[in-house]
Every structure is written in C-alpha cells, then in structure tokens.
Design a protein around this motif. Structure first.
Motif, PDB file in Angstrom:
ATOM      1  N   TYR A  70       0.853  -1.200   0.000  1.00 60.26           N
ATOM      2  CA  TYR A  70       0.000   0.000   0.000  1.00 60.26           C
ATOM      3  C   TYR A  70       0.885   1.245   0.000  1.00 60.26           C
ATOM      4  O   TYR A  70       1.997   1.245   0.550  1.00 60.26           O
ATOM      5  CB  TYR A  70      -0.913   0.012   1.234  1.00 60.26           C
ATOM      6  CG  TYR A  70      -0.161  -0.052   2.544  1.00 60.26           C
ATOM      7  CD1 TYR A  70       0.271   1.113   3.177  1.00 60.26           C
ATOM      8  CD2 TYR A  70       0.168  -1.273   3.117  1.00 60.26           C
ATOM      9  CE1 TYR A  70       1.000   1.054   4.367  1.00 60.26           C
ATOM     10  CE2 TYR A  70       0.898  -1.340   4.293  1.00 60.26           C
ATOM     11  CZ  TYR A  70       1.301  -0.168   4.911  1.00 60.26           C
ATOM     12  OH  TYR A  70       2.035  -0.227   6.073  1.00 60.26           O
ATOM     13  N   PRO A  71       0.405   2.350  -0.595  1.00 58.33           N
ATOM     14  CA  PRO A  71       1.139   3.615  -0.526  1.00 58.33           C
ATOM     15  C   PRO A  71       1.100   4.156   0.902  1.00 58.33           C
ATOM     16  O   PRO A  71       0.136   3.918   1.647  1.00 58.33           O
ATOM     17  CB  PRO A  71       0.362   4.536  -1.472  1.00 58.33           C
ATOM     18  CG  PRO A  71      -0.520   3.639  -2.281  1.00 58.33           C
ATOM     19  CD  PRO A  71      -0.792   2.445  -1.428  1.00 58.33           C
TER      20      PRO A  71
ATOM     21  N   TYR B  70       0.420   6.961   2.033  1.00 63.28           N
ATOM     22  CA  TYR B  70      -0.716   7.826   2.389  1.00 63.28           C
ATOM     23  C   TYR B  70      -1.893   7.020   2.934  1.00 63.28           C
ATOM     24  O   TYR B  70      -2.737   7.551   3.658  1.00 63.28           O
ATOM     25  CB  TYR B  70      -1.148   8.706   1.214  1.00 63.28           C
ATOM     26  CG  TYR B  70      -1.638   7.973  -0.019  1.00 63.28           C
ATOM     27  CD1 TYR B  70      -2.912   7.417  -0.088  1.00 63.28           C
ATOM     28  CD2 TYR B  70      -0.837   7.870  -1.155  1.00 63.28           C
ATOM     29  CE1 TYR B  70      -3.380   6.776  -1.220  1.00 63.28           C
ATOM     30  CE2 TYR B  70      -1.274   7.232  -2.301  1.00 63.28           C
ATOM     31  CZ  TYR B  70      -2.550   6.686  -2.330  1.00 63.28           C
ATOM     32  OH  TYR B  70      -3.003   6.043  -3.457  1.00 63.28           O
TER      33      TYR B  70
ATOM     34  N   LEU C  21      -1.884   1.138  -9.935  1.00 68.15           N
ATOM     35  CA  LEU C  21      -1.091   1.807  -8.901  1.00 68.15           C
ATOM     36  C   LEU C  21      -0.795   3.249  -9.284  1.00 68.15           C
ATOM     37  O   LEU C  21      -0.948   4.162  -8.472  1.00 68.15           O
ATOM     38  CB  LEU C  21       0.220   1.047  -8.674  1.00 68.15           C
ATOM     39  CG  LEU C  21       1.254   1.720  -7.765  1.00 68.15           C
ATOM     40  CD1 LEU C  21       0.682   2.042  -6.392  1.00 68.15           C
ATOM     41  CD2 LEU C  21       2.503   0.853  -7.643  1.00 68.15           C
ATOM     42  N   GLU C  22      -0.368   3.456 -10.513  1.00 70.50           N
ATOM     43  CA  GLU C  22      -0.031   4.808 -10.986  1.00 70.50           C
ATOM     44  C   GLU C  22      -1.238   5.735 -10.855  1.00 70.50           C
ATOM     45  O   GLU C  22      -1.135   6.854 -10.353  1.00 70.50           O
ATOM     46  CB  GLU C  22       0.423   4.744 -12.445  1.00 70.50           C
ATOM     47  CG  GLU C  22       0.716   6.090 -13.076  1.00 70.50           C
ATOM     48  CD  GLU C  22       2.033   6.684 -12.639  1.00 70.50           C
ATOM     49  OE1 GLU C  22       2.124   7.921 -12.581  1.00 70.50           O
ATOM     50  OE2 GLU C  22       2.973   5.919 -12.340  1.00 70.50           O
TER      51      GLU C  22
ATOM     52  N   ALA D 113      -3.979   5.383  -8.933  1.00 68.17           N
ATOM     53  CA  ALA D 113      -4.351   5.608  -7.534  1.00 68.17           C
ATOM     54  C   ALA D 113      -3.374   6.561  -6.859  1.00 68.17           C
ATOM     55  O   ALA D 113      -3.779   7.461  -6.109  1.00 68.17           O
ATOM     56  CB  ALA D 113      -4.399   4.278  -6.790  1.00 68.17           C
ATOM     57  N   TYR D 114      -2.097   6.384  -7.119  1.00 70.31           N
ATOM     58  CA  TYR D 114      -1.077   7.208  -6.461  1.00 70.31           C
ATOM     59  C   TYR D 114      -1.225   8.670  -6.858  1.00 70.31           C
ATOM     60  O   TYR D 114      -1.110   9.569  -6.018  1.00 70.31           O
ATOM     61  CB  TYR D 114       0.320   6.695  -6.824  1.00 70.31           C
ATOM     62  CG  TYR D 114       1.371   7.021  -5.791  1.00 70.31           C
ATOM     63  CD1 TYR D 114       1.667   6.122  -4.765  1.00 70.31           C
ATOM     64  CD2 TYR D 114       2.063   8.232  -5.832  1.00 70.31           C
ATOM     65  CE1 TYR D 114       2.639   6.416  -3.809  1.00 70.31           C
ATOM     66  CE2 TYR D 114       3.033   8.529  -4.886  1.00 70.31           C
ATOM     67  CZ  TYR D 114       3.317   7.623  -3.880  1.00 70.31           C
ATOM     68  OH  TYR D 114       4.271   7.917  -2.939  1.00 70.31           O
ATOM     69  N   GLN D 115      -1.483   8.910  -8.139  1.00 68.28           N
ATOM     70  CA  GLN D 115      -1.642  10.292  -8.609  1.00 68.28           C
ATOM     71  C   GLN D 115      -2.848  10.975  -7.969  1.00 68.28           C
ATOM     72  O   GLN D 115      -2.817  12.180  -7.697  1.00 68.28           O
ATOM     73  CB  GLN D 115      -1.786  10.316 -10.134  1.00 68.28           C
ATOM     74  CG  GLN D 115      -0.557   9.865 -10.889  1.00 68.28           C
ATOM     75  CD  GLN D 115       0.665  10.728 -10.615  1.00 68.28           C
ATOM     76  OE1 GLN D 115       0.561  11.936 -10.419  1.00 68.28           O
ATOM     77  NE2 GLN D 115       1.841  10.104 -10.575  1.00 68.28           N
TER      78      GLN D 115
ATOM     79  N   GLN E 286      -4.129   9.972  -5.033  1.00 69.16           N
ATOM     80  CA  GLN E 286      -4.137   9.656  -3.600  1.00 69.16           C
ATOM     81  C   GLN E 286      -5.383   8.862  -3.240  1.00 69.16           C
ATOM     82  O   GLN E 286      -6.012   9.055  -2.190  1.00 69.16           O
ATOM     83  CB  GLN E 286      -4.069  10.941  -2.758  1.00 69.16           C
ATOM     84  CG  GLN E 286      -2.819  11.780  -3.019  1.00 69.16           C
ATOM     85  CD  GLN E 286      -1.567  11.183  -2.361  1.00 69.16           C
ATOM     86  OE1 GLN E 286      -1.396  11.269  -1.153  1.00 69.16           O
ATOM     87  NE2 GLN E 286      -0.709  10.583  -3.174  1.00 69.16           N
TER      88      GLN E 286
ATOM     89  N   TYR F 114       7.726   4.589  -5.786  1.00 69.12           N
ATOM     90  CA  TYR F 114       6.658   5.003  -4.881  1.00 69.12           C
ATOM     91  C   TYR F 114       7.006   4.689  -3.432  1.00 69.12           C
ATOM     92  O   TYR F 114       7.611   3.658  -3.143  1.00 69.12           O
ATOM     93  CB  TYR F 114       5.345   4.297  -5.240  1.00 69.12           C
ATOM     94  CG  TYR F 114       4.870   4.557  -6.642  1.00 69.12           C
ATOM     95  CD1 TYR F 114       4.490   5.825  -7.049  1.00 69.12           C
ATOM     96  CD2 TYR F 114       4.807   3.516  -7.564  1.00 69.12           C
ATOM     97  CE1 TYR F 114       4.036   6.063  -8.345  1.00 69.12           C
ATOM     98  CE2 TYR F 114       4.366   3.743  -8.867  1.00 69.12           C
ATOM     99  CZ  TYR F 114       3.988   5.019  -9.239  1.00 69.12           C
ATOM    100  OH  TYR F 114       3.564   5.254 -10.521  1.00 69.12           O
ATOM    101  N   LYS F 115       6.579   5.544  -2.539  1.00 62.92           N
ATOM    102  CA  LYS F 115       6.774   5.311  -1.114  1.00 62.92           C
ATOM    103  C   LYS F 115       5.609   4.479  -0.591  1.00 62.92           C
ATOM    104  O   LYS F 115       4.450   4.867  -0.715  1.00 62.92           O
ATOM    105  CB  LYS F 115       6.858   6.640  -0.354  1.00 62.92           C
ATOM    106  CG  LYS F 115       8.097   7.459  -0.689  1.00 62.92           C
ATOM    107  CD  LYS F 115       8.151   8.734   0.127  1.00 62.92           C
ATOM    108  CE  LYS F 115       9.414   9.535  -0.191  1.00 62.92           C
ATOM    109  NZ  LYS F 115       9.470  10.803   0.587  1.00 62.92           N
ATOM    110  N   GLY F 116       5.944   3.347  -0.010  1.00 60.18           N
ATOM    111  CA  GLY F 116       4.904   2.477   0.499  1.00 60.18           C
ATOM    112  C   GLY F 116       5.497   1.363   1.333  1.00 60.18           C
ATOM    113  O   GLY F 116       6.707   1.325   1.576  1.00 60.18           O
TER     114      GLY F 116
END
Length: 316
Positions: free
Chosen positions: A119-120, A122, A191-192, A194-196, A198, A215-217
């Motif tokens: 998971y990221p 955030y 993933l890309e 969702a990450y963009q 948040q 990515y940080k996760g």
C-alpha cells in the motif's frame, strides 16, 4: 611473399575477432527454447540470456508460456529453459518438477523475490495499524471502491501467477474482495492512477521492480510464512484452513529440461553463470515500463555495456 602471407593472416585474425565464438563441438544445432512470460523483468532476463547464447554460437528460440503450466513443457523437453522461477510463487512447482528428475534447478539468479500486498504510505494515515495485517480487518472500508463497499478491494496479479490471495483472504477472514488484474501492465497502471489521485489502493507489488523504488509504500506484514502454512490447515491461527500467512520470500531460480546439459553443454554452463541483482533489474525494467524504451534496445545496450561480464558466462 612473406609479407603478403602476414597481411592475409592479420586480416583473417581481425575477421575472426568479429565473429561469435563457436559453440562446443557437442552442442546441438537445434534451437534452445527459452520461455517468455507476462512481466517485463522476466522478458529482460530471458532475452539477455538468449542474446548471450547467440554470441556463443547457439541457436535460440523464444516461446510464450504460462508461468506455472510451463513445467509440463520443461519435463517433456518441449521447452528447455525458464529464466525466472520465484520462491514466492513457483517454489512448490519447481520442487515437484525437479523430483521427477526431468527438470534441473540451475541455481539462483542472484535476485531476491518479494511478492506481497503493498500500500502507498498515504493509506497508513487512513489505517493507522498498518503494516500489521490485522489492521485491514478494522479499516477495510478505507480500501473500498463503490463496486466492493463495504468490503475493501485488493488488486491481485494476473491469475496465472498463482499466489493464493483468494485463499489467504478466506483463511484470515479479511473483509476484502480480490480483483485480479488482467496483465502486469494493468496492475501497475492501477497503482499509478491511484497514487496520482491519492486514492485508496492495496495491491500485489513485487521486487525486483521499479514500483517499490518509485513510490513510497510498505508491504503488509502477515503471519510469517512457513511451508506448513500452505500444506497443513492445522498450522497457524486458522485451524481449519491453509494459507493463513504471508507469501514466502527468497531466491529467484533458473530451471531447465534435464537434457539441456548433454544436448547443449555450453548453454547449461552459461545459464548457471547468469547472475543479476534486484537493483540492476529494477533499473532495466524502469527503462522499459517508465521511460518507454524498447525491450530490444535495452537488452542491446546492456550487452554492449557489459561485454566482459557476459563473456565470462560463456567461458570467454
């Protein structure tokens, strides 16, 4: 006359230096069939090995194959080499195949496999108990989408990869639905995206790969894997079901049809010598998946930049 002969000899030597070294006399001229799968890193491994074997004067053919179903072909010799068998998902299949003596484990690639729920960072703010897996029971709705609410959504890898995520959800009584991505590209596009935004996401991420670098996760920490977890329902916290633990971690192996050693001894030796690191592979995969470079171009550049290294693989 002597001078002419010397000039001719020098020209012949110069020409010979440009030609690939000949394969050993007892190497078959038949094509060696290397399997290709549906993730970028494996394509890189297979094509680098294939190009090295070509430099050794061997005939190479690439064959698209299902990751787990390929073992049937390796046993019969219909395919000959599999460059990446991950301890996380292929350990049991490899051990079973090796036990038949029709398949040989050619050793570790040097890369270490991790495949787990990820998971990221955030999402940790929305589910503070992470990375402990039990936090997922309390905050599953934070990972939901309209189609799964109130259950969380776990984006799994293509179903052909194995991994037992559906069984894991059931055994650990997790209020999640497993939704398998159709392809490796689709998995990381999710993933890309969702990450963009948040947006909520927990999904299958693996290493070596560019994703856990970019990515940080964190990976979810499930009960630690032991072999009994997959085979003995009485093991672990759920006394009635297997797979109540995380995935194994460990080596990525090379495997081959057991006849490879006798039919193509040069290839057998070279494949055993093949070695990579996670960081190296993650970089090459990133060049293809993130930078948009072509696989063939990335492989060609690696071959050019690492000539002394791969020449040692083939005894040069």
């Amino acid at each position: 006359m002597v001078k002419l002969r010397s000039t001719a000899a020098l020209a012949a030597l110069a020409l010979a230096s440009l030609l690939p070294p000949p394969a050993l006399a007892d190497d078959s001229k038949d094509p060696i069939k290397l399997t290709l799968h549906d993730w970028t890193g494996q394509l890189v491994s297979a094509h680098i090995m294939g190009e090295v074997l070509k430099k050794a004067g061997l005939n190479i053919e690439y064959v698209q194959a299902d990751y787990l179903a390929q073992f049937a072909g390796l046993k019969t010799g219909d395919v000959h080499v599999a460059m990446e068998i991950w301890a996380t998902t292929g350990k049991d299949a490899l051990e079973e195949a090796v036990a038949t003596k029709k398949v040989e484990n050619l050793g570790e690639t040097g890369m270490l496999a991790i495949e787990e729920w990820w998971y990221p960072l955030y999402m940790k703010e929305k589910c503070p108990g992470l990375p402990d897996w039990q936090a997922l029971k309390k905050c599953a709705e934070q990972f939901s989408i309209p189609e799964t609410a109130p259950k969380g959504r776990y984006v799994g890898a293509p179903a052909t990869w194995g991994g037992f995520d559906d069984e894991r959800v059931e055994a650990l009584d997790l209020p999640f639905e497993v939704v398998h991505a159709g392809t490796d590209a689709a998995l990381f596009a999710e993933l890309e995206s969702a990450y963009q935004r948040q947006a909520p996401v927990v999904l299958w991420v693996y290493a070596p790969h560019w994703a856990p670098i970019k990515y940080k996760g964190e990976w979810v920490e499930f009960p630690k894997y032991e072999s009994a977890c997959y085979t003995d329902p009485a093991w672990g916290i759920n006394k009635e079901k297997a797979y109540d633990c995380g995935k194994p971690r460990g080596a990525i192996w090379k495997a081959a049809w057991s006849g490879l050693k006798d039919k193509w001894p040069t290839a057998h030796s070279a494949i055993k010598n093949f070695e990579f690191t996670n960081d190296e592979m993650g970089k090459l995969v990133g060049e293809i998946d993130l930078d948009g470079k072509k696989l063939d171009d990335v492989v060609a550049a690696w071959m050019k930049d690492n000539e002394p290294r791969w020449k040692k693989w083939i005894g040069g």
